[in-house]
Write a protein that holds these residues in place. Structure first.
Motif, mmCIF file in Angstrom:
data_model
loop_
_atom_site.group_PDB
_atom_site.id
_atom_site.type_symbol
_atom_site.label_atom_id
_atom_site.label_comp_id
_atom_site.label_asym_id
_atom_site.label_seq_id
_atom_site.Cartn_x
_atom_site.Cartn_y
_atom_site.Cartn_z
ATOM 1 N N UNK A 17 0.838 -1.207 0.000
ATOM 2 C CA UNK A 17 0.000 0.000 0.000
ATOM 3 C C UNK A 17 0.870 1.253 0.000
ATOM 4 N N UNK A 18 0.277 2.379 -0.338
ATOM 5 C CA UNK A 18 1.007 3.648 -0.370
ATOM 6 C C UNK A 18 1.722 3.869 0.952
ATOM 7 N N UNK A 19 3.006 4.209 0.865
ATOM 8 C CA UNK A 19 3.788 4.485 2.069
ATOM 9 C C UNK A 19 4.485 3.268 2.641
ATOM 10 N N UNK A 20 4.157 2.052 2.165
ATOM 11 C CA UNK A 20 4.813 0.842 2.665
ATOM 12 C C UNK A 20 6.082 0.575 1.852
ATOM 13 N N UNK A 21 6.976 -0.275 2.373
ATOM 14 C CA UNK A 21 8.317 -0.379 1.780
ATOM 15 C C UNK A 21 8.360 -0.761 0.292
ATOM 16 N N UNK A 22 7.423 -1.565 -0.174
ATOM 17 C CA UNK A 22 7.493 -1.981 -1.583
ATOM 18 C C UNK A 22 6.566 -1.143 -2.469
ATOM 19 N N UNK A 23 6.069 -0.025 -1.937
ATOM 20 C CA UNK A 23 5.215 0.856 -2.748
ATOM 21 C C UNK A 23 6.096 1.747 -3.608
ATOM 22 N N UNK A 24 5.828 1.761 -4.889
ATOM 23 C CA UNK A 24 6.589 2.599 -5.817
ATOM 24 C C UNK A 24 5.644 3.634 -6.407
ATOM 25 N N UNK A 25 5.930 4.889 -6.123
ATOM 26 C CA UNK A 25 5.083 5.964 -6.616
ATOM 27 C C UNK A 25 5.245 6.063 -8.127
ATOM 28 N N UNK A 26 4.144 6.206 -8.840
ATOM 29 C CA UNK A 26 4.183 6.210 -10.300
ATOM 30 C C UNK A 26 3.347 7.367 -10.820
ATOM 31 N N UNK A 27 3.851 8.049 -11.838
ATOM 32 C CA UNK A 27 3.063 9.102 -12.486
ATOM 33 C C UNK A 27 2.274 8.450 -13.622
ATOM 34 N N UNK A 28 1.008 8.113 -13.350
ATOM 35 C CA UNK A 28 0.162 7.482 -14.355
ATOM 36 C C UNK A 28 -0.340 8.553 -15.320
ATOM 37 N N UNK A 29 -1.442 8.289 -16.003
ATOM 38 C CA UNK A 29 -1.994 9.276 -16.944
ATOM 39 C C UNK A 29 -2.521 10.494 -16.186
ATOM 40 N N UNK A 30 -2.450 11.671 -16.810
ATOM 41 C CA UNK A 30 -3.163 12.833 -16.269
ATOM 42 C C UNK A 30 -4.661 12.595 -16.450
ATOM 43 N N UNK A 31 -5.438 13.208 -15.564
ATOM 44 C CA UNK A 31 -6.889 13.051 -15.665
ATOM 45 C C UNK A 31 -7.390 13.478 -17.053
ATOM 46 N N UNK A 32 -6.930 14.638 -17.510
ATOM 47 C CA UNK A 32 -7.403 15.148 -18.800
ATOM 48 C C UNK A 32 -7.057 14.226 -19.951
ATOM 49 N N UNK A 33 -5.844 13.684 -19.953
ATOM 50 C CA UNK A 33 -5.498 12.831 -21.094
ATOM 51 C C UNK A 33 -6.252 11.508 -21.049
ATOM 52 N N UNK A 34 -6.458 10.947 -19.858
ATOM 53 C CA UNK A 34 -7.225 9.701 -19.774
ATOM 54 C C UNK A 34 -8.644 9.905 -20.318
ATOM 55 N N UNK A 35 -9.238 11.041 -19.958
ATOM 56 C CA UNK A 35 -10.595 11.305 -20.447
ATOM 57 C C UNK A 35 -10.591 11.549 -21.963
ATOM 58 N N UNK A 36 -9.528 12.145 -22.461
ATOM 59 C CA UNK A 36 -9.414 12.319 -23.922
ATOM 60 C C UNK A 36 -9.340 10.961 -24.633
ATOM 61 N N UNK A 37 -8.562 10.041 -24.076
ATOM 62 C CA UNK A 37 -8.445 8.701 -24.709
ATOM 63 C C UNK A 37 -9.807 8.023 -24.743
ATOM 64 N N UNK A 38 -10.539 8.135 -23.619
ATOM 65 C CA UNK A 38 -11.854 7.482 -23.540
ATOM 66 C C UNK A 38 -12.808 8.125 -24.541
#
Ligand code: AMP
Ligand code: MN
Ligand code: MN
Ligand code: MN
Length: 281
Positions: free
Chosen positions: A162-183
């Motif tokens: 989970x977020x903040x735990x040792x094996x959590x890797x923060x990732x920059x996924x899609x921006x909200x606007x671009x995800x909605x554009x793809x959809x």
């Protein structure tokens, strides 16, 4: 309280991501449960849709082609469902290809951390569990359970993933606007998945719903497989206040989670227009 059967279930997973049933087996299970309209919404992948579509035709069911897109908004990770998409749409597939590449890189980083936490060959284990599908944190959690390092999935997340735990890797996924554009480019409806699971205060959630609608989002998941009626009422009121249509879906992953069945959902309040009105249902 046992949830009643909804014949419509617009959120589910197959082996194309972190579900345990192949697309055809998932559709068969949905048909057996009494579901007549099912959306397959794998994480950042449409690879299961063809097989699901063929199975749905054989069962006389309607399959809504979908996807669950990983999005980064402010400092939060959100899930946005694209429902009724054309999976061939090039803008959508280009976007998903990028997220799939990020999943690969992230998996290597998660594995390196789990190796240190006492799970050797974590990447190979997760890949073996994922098969041809996307590698997700769920696969790492299953690997931890299989190796006897965690008692169950919940504990594997709590301790490692989970977020903040040792094996959590923060990732920059899609921006909200671009995800909605793809959809939108794929002709689908964008639905914010499980809004209660992001741990947002009321003011932040309200700001998110506003941003979501402004960016072209059309609906919000008001009832999911873990919702209680009071929460459904609350979310329905928020959807209405923000001009969003209602959606519902179990977020089914695995028949071993017997408490979370396909189509087992509290209904939407009758006053909230549903997203499936867009498809003439
Ligand atoms: P990922 O997109 O690879 O980061 O994985 C997210 C998935 O992990 C979610 O879709 C859930 O299926 C699963 N997940 C996240 N948190 C938990 C949790 N606390 N317990 C069980 N499964 C979880
Ligand atoms: Mn999942
Ligand atoms: Mn989700
Ligand atoms: Mn999901």
């Amino acid at each position: 309280m046992k949830r009643p059967l909804s014949t419509i279930d617009l959120h589910s997973h197959s082996t194309a991501s972190d579900g345990t049933l192949g697309p055809a087996a998932l559709v068969a299970a949905a048909a057996a449960a009494g579901v007549t309209v099912l959306a397959l919404t794998d994480h950042d992948s449409t690879a299961g849709l063809d097989a699901a579509q063929a199975a749905a035709a054989a069962h006389g069911m309607r399959l809504v082609p979908g996807v669950e897109i990983s999005v980064s908004w402010e400092r939060h990770t959100l899930h946005v469902l694209g429902l009724g998409i054309d999976p061939q749409a090039p803008a959508l597939q280009r976007g998903l290809a990028r997220l799939q590449a990020q999943r690969e890189t992230r998996a290597e980083q998660i594995a390196a951390r789990l190796d240190k936490a006492g799970l050797p060959d974590a990447l190979a284990r997760a890949r073996a569990l994922a098969g041809a599908g996307q590698v997700t944190r769920t696969h790492f959690a299953r690997a931890l359970v299989a190796a006897g390092l965690s008692k169950n999935l919940k504990k594997a997340f709590q301790r490692h993933l989970s977020a903040g735990k040792p094996a959590y890797v923060k990732t920059a996924w899609a921006d909200l606007g671009e995800a909605l554009d793809w959809i939108r480019a794929a002709g689908g409806e964008a639905v914010l998945a499980h809004p209660a699971r992001y741990d947002l205060g009321p003011a932040t959630r309200s700001r998110l719903l506003e941003a979501f609608r402004q960016a072209g989002g059309t609906g919000m998941e008001v009832s999911c497989g873990s919702s209680e009626p009071a929460e459904v009422e609350q979310l329905a009121a928020e959807a209405q206040a923000h001009g969003l249509l209602g959606s519902l879906g179990s977020d089914f992953h695995d028949p071993a989670q017997h408490w979370l069945g396909l189509g087992r959902l509290h209904p939407l309040p009758a006053t909230l227009p549903p997203v499936w009105s867009r498809w003439g249902l």
